[in-house]
Design an enzyme around this catalytic site. Structure first.
Site, PDB file in Angstrom:
ATOM      1  N   GLU A 188     -39.585 -58.834  10.246  1.00 13.03           N
ATOM      2  CA  GLU A 188     -38.863 -59.161   9.034  1.00 13.03           C
ATOM      3  C   GLU A 188     -39.404 -57.890   8.135  1.00 13.03           C
ATOM      4  OE1 GLU A 188     -40.628 -64.246   9.330  1.00 13.03           O
ATOM      5  OE2 GLU A 188     -42.103 -62.139   8.169  1.00 13.03           O
ATOM      6  N   CYS A 201     -41.987 -70.564   3.845  1.00 17.33           N
ATOM      7  CA  CYS A 201     -42.460 -70.047   2.231  1.00 17.33           C
ATOM      8  C   CYS A 201     -40.977 -69.900   1.830  1.00 17.33           C
ATOM      9  CB  CYS A 201     -42.318 -68.183   2.737  1.00 17.33           C
ATOM     10  SG  CYS A 201     -41.542 -68.360   3.710  1.00 17.33           S
TER      11      CYS A 201
END
Lengths: 643, 643
Positions: B307, B406
């Site tokens: 990521e 998230c």
């Protein structure tokens, strides 16, 4: 089918009209492109690998199981066992090629240690199923138990084909029998997350004549693709090729090495069972995978994430994974399709992949390796700090070993058997498919057809084949004219001919001393990517014969930033050793970062460009002169208006 | 510094010449671009998130700790706690904006449940440190304990600024005190793998007036970058920003959300301690990151793997990660630099990121979300099968929730406070930085400066500001002329002017009824990528004002394959609603896969091209009409020779 034979054969003993060469039928000269690598492999790589496995405790894992002292604190990943087996496979090929007391002693000692760890029922593994370890087959998705046993069995196949029955073969036979009992019809209806057992059992069936091993391979193949394996976050069914039954799939997908090992085993099963539907599916998958998911190097696997193929046209030079092992697995797949069909395109891809992926992996001294083989590296020496285990050798620095160290032993077993890819045999023809200096003495229906091959290929384009012994009848000698070859010429006793890509066949009653010569033009040439490859738009590669070339920052003139380099495709390329020199251009100056996005409202104006000579070297040698930035796909300079 | 104040401030209460607006100082009209999203958020998203957390057991985790029944079998990842805290933060902003008994009851019930799980010494967490769980702080790299407490503290900051002390604030205060005791100088000399505690403590110091929280944030910042955190395979020190001390780094790197949260906290500490060296380092890092590692959408994070940011010029549209959370974190970082410096470029990036990343995440109904926001999707509806938890909503299908979830709560807390980004205040100036219909009534040195903003921005380009109440002295009203704006014009009581990008300042003794009008030209325009962005070479984006547009396969004529679409950059663009229509071209036919590599020896000849109208829609709305292929960077058609 080759039932009940103990005759050594290498490395795939397929039924049908074509067969690969037997172990004694071909040998490279020690100085040629492949011979040199084979010598280095024998001199250094086997013992390099063995010493790392000893140092890290991967061998001790077997000793602890043998002593009944196994614990979850064992060394390495669940698949560390497989490295020992791949090393044994390589040693088996090497010892079949040439006796070597030092390597024989290593082989014997490793066989003794792994054999001592075998369970009474044939189960073989150090990460599950012994006291202190998780139960057998408790993690089929990621436990790699059948993967490991598959490599054990492949090592035994190599031994059977180069020597005959021995202690290793007996260990493998007990393991294979165990697998058939545990996973046959009516037993555990599951499969291994990492394919490998399929191709191993299929080859073991051929080498032993026991059809039930091939039947077990078939069962594993048919069981796959039905969502059997539990998946966890980030690993999809596609990753394991458990998303679509193999005969329904239209392209290779998911983890590249897995997909390719699976495909290789599937060709074996399709051929041995006469399953044309399955073979057709595999050929279609190969076609689309090559046309849309393969790099100019032959490398496969576009994503670091999942070590996977990615999508059609997703071929990013920088994030290309192109794992060395995927290159080897691709050669295994293509070789089987070549034997099954006789089509030269499979041999073309083998040549490309061997020269530009497999040969790229190891360093010249055979003691350091690339794991991934990207086509663009922006940061020299990135993520690697000297001696020791590291994740993926990057930035032009090959690493001596890896935490996941599949590539070194895979290269080693492949180098030890590359001569097997030199040719194949029909009833009345010897077909040369991979060129290198050496000797081939093949059995053609009971008569020997022996030729010498003299060539400095791929450095030079002339391949001279001299007949040393010939059958007493008319037979064919066929040479491959590679798909990349323009203006190829052939000279035989019948005269000189212009040759198109494909097979050049010379049929006659050959006599000793007859010469058949292929002349390939190795002038450097451009390779233009399909316009649908998004990440390669506006770039071009330079090739020279089977070799893909690259730019290394090492060769740039002072003041030229690597990311600014452009190639002037309108200017001629010049040959330079086994590389080339292109016309390079770069903007005379680069702007500073001003905290604005890298986008402009107007098309960039033509910059003032500086011209320079841009040397290109074979990709397989990149990083040999130290850490470097590197790229294969070179951005094109804008063409002057009106030209 | 705002010591000892309990006055509500939003969302960053920085010292220095500029301050953000207080909670009551700005409000969007409910029908505008941001107002509509705020209403949907209030009506649906909070309860959507709460119901998923209940359903998955993430809330029950707290109850089990409170009951002394915690086990390692708890639900969700170690960072699931943080979602509850982010939901609370959003609720705090929302309740500060407008009373809402339903949401108040949800807030109160969540606060009671998390408060019941707090340890007597202030430790707050459900994955470590209670009976049946691993010990506290036993996995600093990946355990997320301080990350979770950071989000708890940020929720308390929101509550302090919108309401005042309450039960949540008391829980957070005990947790913050615990963190200072455990991780201060002389205590545990380590840090959390996921930054967040830094920005939380720095803001908590401002909201409570307790400087020791800011000092603890400073300690964490200085401790980082020295290789303290244990790394495991595939996660490097760079991933955690533990590779280089923050004041020595020259660019953001590693995991994008981590790097950006860390940077936001670092600006707070730099400003509050007058650390110009640190502030300068952060400004340089922002500059290079924006110039070389940011997509045209404002999205950051080029790699799915880790990521992470990736390297300079590594901006692949297809593999762009551009996590919604990274967009939010980027806004946090830029907003702080805007307040610290007053430079309009930071507001430009905020506008771009809010409109093209943050607004892209959620569906129109506020109940489904993208996780990653790539700029090119080749396969419609890929890797997502209907209702339920899934990894990353892809292929144009937003997902109701994620295993790592998230983004939904992060969007929710951001939407609940977007009006805070509308403007900031100097001693004698009100500066409008983000446009939307609404009202701003700011305190300027004790006097109120109240304006109405009327606009349909970003659908229309006129922004009308009408003074409703003005200080009894000469003050400035400043409007941002975005960096993308050409031919902007301003009309004020002083007359009409042509405007260049930057701040347009109108200074006078304003009277009620005075109007200041900004006219921005929203004609669609091309955005040309820097030639060094390898994966975007030969493409162009189309923008319209702050909106980046995209092509969806939904809009292609029959017979045009998505991967064949080209844009004719020489033809004019036409406005079309809030999108555009471009001149599309595509080859009349595409070849079959023939099992050859996608490279040719000759440059591709000009194909026969079919022309069609190519509709482009705002990227933030992509996928709204169902699964689709999509691209932002559109390949350029070859220019006709000589043109």
């Amino acid at each position: 089918m080759s039932t009940e034979t103990k005759h050594p054969r290498v490395p795939v003993d397929a039924p049908g009209p074509r067969r690969g060469l037997q172990i004694g039928e071909a040998a490279w000269d020690p100085e040629g492109f492949w011979g040199r690598r084979q010598e280095t492999n024998a001199a250094h790589t086997f013992e390099h690998c063995a010493s790392w496995m000893e140092r890290l405790g991967w061998l001790e894992n077997f000793d602890r199981v043998a002593r009944g002292e196994s614990t979850v604190e064992r060394a390495g990943w669940e698949f560390a066992d497989s490295e020992v087996y791949k090393l044994l496979e390589g040693l088996a090929w090497e010892l079949g090629r040439r006796a070597n007391p030092r390597l024989q002693a290593l082989y014997d000692s490793l066989v003794a240690r792994i054999g001592a760890a075998q369970a009474p029922d044939g189960y073989q593994g150090t990460a599950f199923g012994h006291p202190g370890l998780p139960p057998r087959y408790s993690n089929m998705s990621e436990g790699h138990e059948l993967y490991n046993m598959g490599h054990l069995i492949q090592a035994a196949v190599a031994r059977l084909r180069t020597y005959g029955d021995d202690a290793l073969v007996q260990v493998a036979r007990r393991a294979a029998d165990h697998v058939c009992r545990e996973f046959g019809e009516g037993a555990r209806a599951t499969l291994c997350g990492h394919p490998e057992i399929e191709v191993a059992l299929a080859e073991f069936a051929r080498a032993t004549g026991e059809e039930r091993y091939r039947e077990q391979a078939r069962i594993f193949l048919e069981r796959r693709g039905r969502g059997t394996l539990p998946v966890r976050v980030l690993l999809s069914a596609e990753y394991f090729q458990d998303d679509t039954p193999i005969r329904e799939a239209d392209v290779l997908r998911g983890h590249a090495v897995r997909a390719l090992y699976l495909s290789a085993g599937a060709v074996d099963v399709a051929v041995d069972t006469g399953d044309d539907d399955l073979l057709g599916a595999l050929r279609r998958q190969w076609d689309r995978t090559v046309a849309r998911r393969t790099f100019v190097t032959g490398g496969m696997g576009s994503r670091h994430q999942d070590e996977g193929f990615g999508e059609d046209w997703e071929l990013p030079p920088d994030r290309a994974y192109c794992e060395t092992c995927a290159g080897i697995a691709s050669v295994m797949f293509s070789w089987r399709l070549l034997l099954a069909t006789g089509e030269a395109k499979y041999a073309d891809l083998i040549e490309r992949t061997l020269h530009n992926v497999v040969a790229t992996g190891p360093s010249e001294d055979g003691r350091a390796f690339f794991y991934a083989n990207p086509l663009h590296v922006r940061v020299a020496g990135h993520e690697y700090a000297g001696e020791g285990v590291n994740m993926r050798a990057e930035g032009g620095v090959r690493a001596p070993w890896f935490d996941v160290s599949c590539c070194p032993t895979n290269v080693s077993r492949t180098f030890a058997s590359t001569q097997a890819y030199a040719a194949f045999v029909d009833a009345d023809a010897l077909t040369l498919s991979l060129y290198g200096a050496g000797r081939i003495a093949a059995d053609l229906g009971g008569e020997t057809f022996e030729v010498r091959v003299d060539t400095a290929y791929p450095v030079e384009g002339r391949v001279e084949v001299t007949v040393e012994r010939a059958p007493a009848r008319e037979v064919a000698l066929r040479l491959r004219v590679p798909g990349w070859a323009a203006d190829a010429r052939g000279t035989s006793p019948a005269g000189e001919v212009a040759l198109a890509p494909g097979w050049w066949e010379v049929t006659r009653a050959f006599a000793p001393g007859d010469r058949v010569v292929l002349d390939l033009d190795l002038s450097p040439r451009l390779a233009w990517p399909d316009s649908r490859i998004d990440a390669q738009r506006g770039t071009v590669a330079v090739t020279r014969g089977p070799l893909v070339l690259c730019v290394e920052s090492t060769d740039l003139p002072d003041g030229v930033a690597f990311e600014d380099v452009l190639l002037d495709a309108a200017a001629p390329l010049r040959a330079h050793g086994d590389g080339a020199i292109a016309a390079g251009l770069a903007p005379a100056s680069a702007p500073d970062d001003a905290g604005v996005l890298p986008f402009t409202a107007e098309a960039p104006a033509a910059a003032e460009l500086r011209a320079f000579e841009l040397p290109l070297v074979p990709y397989h040698r990149w990083g040999a002169r130290g850490p470097a930035q590197m790229r294969v796909m070179i951005p094109l300079a804008p063409t002057a208006p009106g030209t």
